[in-house]
Write a protein that holds these residues in place. Structure first.
Motif, PDB file in Angstrom:
ATOM      1  N   LEU A 246     -21.785 -69.679  29.272  1.00 30.05           N
ATOM      2  CA  LEU A 246     -21.955 -68.606  29.817  1.00 30.05           C
ATOM      3  C   LEU A 246     -22.063 -67.608  28.622  1.00 30.05           C
ATOM      4  N   GLU A 247     -21.516 -67.673  27.474  1.00 25.06           N
ATOM      5  CA  GLU A 247     -21.981 -66.771  26.191  1.00 25.06           C
ATOM      6  C   GLU A 247     -23.580 -67.070  26.089  1.00 25.06           C
ATOM      7  N   GLY A 248     -24.172 -68.222  26.354  1.00 27.28           N
ATOM      8  CA  GLY A 248     -25.441 -68.335  26.089  1.00 27.28           C
ATOM      9  C   GLY A 248     -26.333 -68.199  27.289  1.00 27.28           C
ATOM     10  N   ASP A 249     -25.863 -67.910  28.444  1.00 27.99           N
ATOM     11  CA  ASP A 249     -26.689 -68.036  29.678  1.00 27.99           C
ATOM     12  C   ASP A 249     -26.372 -66.633  30.322  1.00 27.99           C
ATOM     13  N   PRO A 250     -27.290 -65.438  30.082  1.00 27.77           N
ATOM     14  CA  PRO A 250     -26.855 -64.233  30.617  1.00 27.77           C
ATOM     15  C   PRO A 250     -26.880 -64.230  32.189  1.00 27.77           C
ATOM     16  N   ALA A 251     -27.829 -65.113  32.667  1.00 29.01           N
ATOM     17  CA  ALA A 251     -28.113 -65.268  34.074  1.00 29.01           C
ATOM     18  C   ALA A 251     -26.601 -65.921  34.811  1.00 29.01           C
ATOM     19  N   ALA A 252     -26.160 -67.183  34.222  1.00 29.03           N
ATOM     20  CA  ALA A 252     -25.051 -67.908  34.648  1.00 29.03           C
ATOM     21  C   ALA A 252     -23.625 -66.768  34.608  1.00 29.03           C
ATOM     22  N   LEU A 253     -23.813 -66.073  33.343  1.00 25.10           N
ATOM     23  CA  LEU A 253     -22.515 -64.992  33.204  1.00 25.10           C
ATOM     24  C   LEU A 253     -22.546 -64.114  34.233  1.00 25.10           C
ATOM     25  N   GLU A 254     -23.665 -63.487  34.782  1.00 27.97           N
ATOM     26  CA  GLU A 254     -23.770 -62.397  35.745  1.00 27.97           C
ATOM     27  C   GLU A 254     -23.265 -63.091  36.924  1.00 27.97           C
ATOM     28  N   ARG A 255     -23.710 -64.218  37.389  1.00 25.36           N
ATOM     29  CA  ARG A 255     -23.220 -65.038  38.394  1.00 25.36           C
ATOM     30  C   ARG A 255     -21.760 -65.068  38.636  1.00 25.36           C
ATOM     31  N   TRP A 256     -21.183 -65.588  37.660  1.00 25.59           N
ATOM     32  CA  TRP A 256     -19.679 -65.759  37.575  1.00 25.59           C
ATOM     33  C   TRP A 256     -19.083 -64.675  37.361  1.00 25.59           C
ATOM     34  N   ARG A 257     -19.720 -63.677  36.800  1.00 21.29           N
ATOM     35  CA  ARG A 257     -18.760 -62.174  36.961  1.00 21.29           C
ATOM     36  C   ARG A 257     -18.838 -61.559  38.254  1.00 21.29           C
ATOM     37  N   GLY A 258     -19.793 -61.996  39.149  1.00 21.51           N
ATOM     38  CA  GLY A 258     -19.768 -61.372  40.440  1.00 21.51           C
ATOM     39  C   GLY A 258     -18.690 -62.174  41.166  1.00 21.51           C
ATOM     40  N   ARG A 259     -18.353 -63.374  41.007  1.00 19.43           N
ATOM     41  CA  ARG A 259     -17.400 -64.090  41.588  1.00 19.43           C
ATOM     42  C   ARG A 259     -16.073 -63.696  41.149  1.00 19.43           C
ATOM     43  N   CYS A 260     -15.882 -63.014  40.146  1.00 17.22           N
ATOM     44  CA  CYS A 260     -14.756 -62.507  39.300  1.00 17.22           C
ATOM     45  C   CYS A 260     -14.551 -61.288  39.300  1.00 17.22           C
ATOM     46  N   GLU A 261     -15.262 -60.214  40.061  1.00 22.78           N
ATOM     47  CA  GLU A 261     -15.058 -58.978  40.195  1.00 22.78           C
ATOM     48  C   GLU A 261     -13.412 -58.590  39.900  1.00 22.78           C
ATOM     49  N   GLN A 262     -12.454 -59.314  40.915  1.00 19.90           N
ATOM     50  CA  GLN A 262     -11.269 -59.197  40.782  1.00 19.90           C
ATOM     51  C   GLN A 262     -10.876 -60.398  40.135  1.00 19.90           C
ATOM     52  N   LEU A 263     -10.177 -60.555  38.883  1.00 20.72           N
ATOM     53  CA  LEU A 263     -10.050 -61.848  38.490  1.00 20.72           C
ATOM     54  C   LEU A 263      -8.286 -61.869  38.430  1.00 20.72           C
ATOM     55  N   LEU A 264      -7.521 -62.695  38.954  1.00 21.44           N
ATOM     56  CA  LEU A 264      -6.148 -62.712  38.759  1.00 21.44           C
ATOM     57  C   LEU A 264      -5.651 -64.228  37.942  1.00 21.44           C
TER      58      LEU A 264
END
Length: 544
Positions: A195-213
């Motif tokens: 994720l640190e090296g792949d901005p596109a993958a990081l963006e996808r996963w941040r979208g799935r973790c907009e609310q992270l518990l």
């Protein structure tokens, strides 16, 4: 204009105490919910997810990370039930452990995660003669190199001054690469690197973790925390639930300073404390808190017993033989069909309550324990005792135990958690009283082994466990074998003994706070644990 909450959500929030409701409905932004033992953290976390979904947050943008598989499964059941009235299908919210989340990240990116290996099996293959204790030390060292220090095995291989542990790690990593395999640490570490090296993958996963518990935040290692913070950034809508007083997994790279220092990593972090222990009787809460307040590395906080809590704390000084005194304490429980547990510092100390359970024909569960009756070394010990002649079993086994203890004093056991011959001789001695000869005892042991499958059951009301194995669990009646606290070697062998002592104190706190109706603290009146002296006065302990 803000919409009216769904009736199911309104009802759920109404059942919460004010501190729980404040946490469940906290505004977006980084929140640390400090949740002491018995304070309803899972109830609060479930209520928060339901509240978020009811406010219009897409369930697909919510991720809940649990500490282990058991906790994740419980959250799946409870969240599915909580979200059903909101017309959300089962599994609408992503609930994972860190390892499962890392595996999902890697698999989606095309990384082959099928060859997942058990580290101990690889180490045994590389060094078949290595004792179990040394393998355990390597396991921790390898995780520290990977997850805490994040060194590269190639750099270590090029270092002519690398020590034996570092060289062993290089050999281990080479073996993984040759087989195209990953271990469990790799699932989180490689997901973080990807994720640190792949901005596109990081963006996808941040979208799935907009609310992270994140549950059990106090138990996160460095890499797990970094992965959580990376996914939550930049909005940092992250809700962390944890309790610094229950940080007991230092051997898994948890560090209480990590949760205490979260504010430095999350500017604007809001801390909300749950203050009420709804599980334990008032005297248990009071003395457990008094104990853990001796620690310096902790949040200052208020912890009180719930208004409806009832029950008692029993100090049980007993100088008798271990089997006698543990049996006496276990038989003091009411015969009312409730759940009960005997908790100890190590598996070795659980041998005595196993003996008591077998003697009485009590069904029990001991998920962490290899039982002494199953130990093949018993037969050899009986043969040794019989070789001394026709002495009474108690005399023969008493001599054998003394011999074993003398030998162990000269050469301490490599693995402090593994039963020693002296421990097994103690178990034999406890069983022998009812038998006229060693031959009769041997036949009885064979019979017990045949009956063991019926006695050892996952649904038994009696649990025998170490304190480390009790996080998230509770019983009506709890007996703690306090003489094992603090773990002497855990403190003496630590690089920072004072910090190790504080973790031992937290471990005792965890054990004490498993009790719903009664807590019995069994101790030797001639040498009570220092933790008892910290929580009780000399008069209360009978030492005045």
């Amino acid at each position: 204009m803000e919409s009216i909450p769904h009736p199911s959500v309104m009802e759920r929030l109404a059942k919460l105490a004010p501190d729980q409701r404040a946490a469940a409905t906290a505004d977006d932004g980084p929140v640390l919910c400090v949740a002491p033992a018995g304070s309803g953290k899972t109830t609060t976390l479930v209520a928060r997810v339901a509240w978020l979904v009811d406010r219009g947050v897409d369930p697909g943008a919510i991720t809940v990370v649990a500490f282990n598989k058991r906790a994740a499964e419980e959250l799946v059941d409870r969240l599915d039930a909580a979200l059903a009235p909101l017309e959300q299908p089962p599994g609408a919210v992503r609930i994972r452990t860190f390892h499962a989340l890392g595996r999902e990240v890697l698999a989606e990116a095309g990384v082959d995660v099928s060859a997942l290996v058990d580290r101990d099996a690889v180490v045994r293959g590389l060094w078949p003669d290595m004792p179990a204790a040394d393998r355990g030390r390597l396991d921790l060292a390898f995780s520290r190199l990977k997850l805490d220090l994040r060194v590269d095995a190639r750099d270590v291989a090029a270092d002519a001054e690398a020590g034996p542990v570092a060289r062993a790690w290089v050999a281990y990593e080479r073996a993984l690469r040759e087989d195209g395999a990953l271990d469990f640490d790799d699932l989180v570490l490689l997901a973080l690197r990807l994720l640190e090296g792949d901005p596109a993958a990081l963006e996808r996963w941040r979208g799935r973790c907009e609310q992270l518990l994140v549950d059990e935040a106090q138990d996160l290692d460095r890499t797990q925390l970094d992965l959580a913070l990376l996914l939550a950034a930049p909005e940092n809508r992250v809700f962390l639930v944890g309790d610094d007083d229950q940080t007991v997994y230092g051997w898994r790279l948890a560090d209480v300073r990590r949760v205490l220092g979260l504010a430095a990593s999350l500017p604007g972090l809001r801390r909300i404390d749950l203050e009420v222990n709804y599980r334990c009787p008032p005297p248990v809460v009071a003395r457990a808190v008094r104990l853990v307040e001796h620690n310096e590395e902790r949040f200052a906080k208020r912890i009180v017993a719930g208004p409806r809590n009832a029950g008692r704390l029993i100090l049980a000084p007993d100088a008798a033989d271990d089997v006698v005194r543990v049996g006496r304490a276990m038989r003091s429980w009411p015969d009312d069909g409730t759940t009960r547990a005997v908790l100890a510092r190590t598996n070795r100390e659980l041998l005595v309550p196993v003996t008591v359970a077998v003697e009485n024909g009590w069904r029990f569960r001991a998920p962490e324990l290899a039982l002494p009756i199953e130990d093949p070394r018993l037969d050899g010990l009986l043969n040794r005792a019989a070789s001394a002649g026709n002495a009474h079993p108690l005399i023969a086994l008493g001599r054998l135990r003394a011999e074993c203890r003398d030998a162990e004093a000269q050469t301490p056991p490599e693995n402090p958690d593994e039963p020693t011959p002296g421990d097994l001789a103690t178990a034999l001695l406890g069983w022998a009283a009812a038998y006229p000869s060693l031959d009769a005892l041997a036949k009885a042991i064979a019979s017990w082994r045949a009956q063991l499958q019926a006695l050892r059951a996952d649904d038994a009301p009696l649990t025998l466990a170490t304190a480390h194995g009790t996080k998230g669990l509770e019983w009506d009646h709890v007996l703690v074998l306090t003489d094992g606290f603090p773990g002497r070697r855990s403190v003496a062998d630590a690089a920072e003994p004072e910090r190790a002592l504080e973790e031992e104190r937290r471990l005792a706190y965890v054990a004490w706070t498993r009790a719903r109706r009664s807590l019995t603290l069994l101790y030797d009146p001639e040498a009570p644990s220092r933790f008892l002296a910290e929580a009780f006065s000399p008069d209360e302990l009978g030492l005045a």
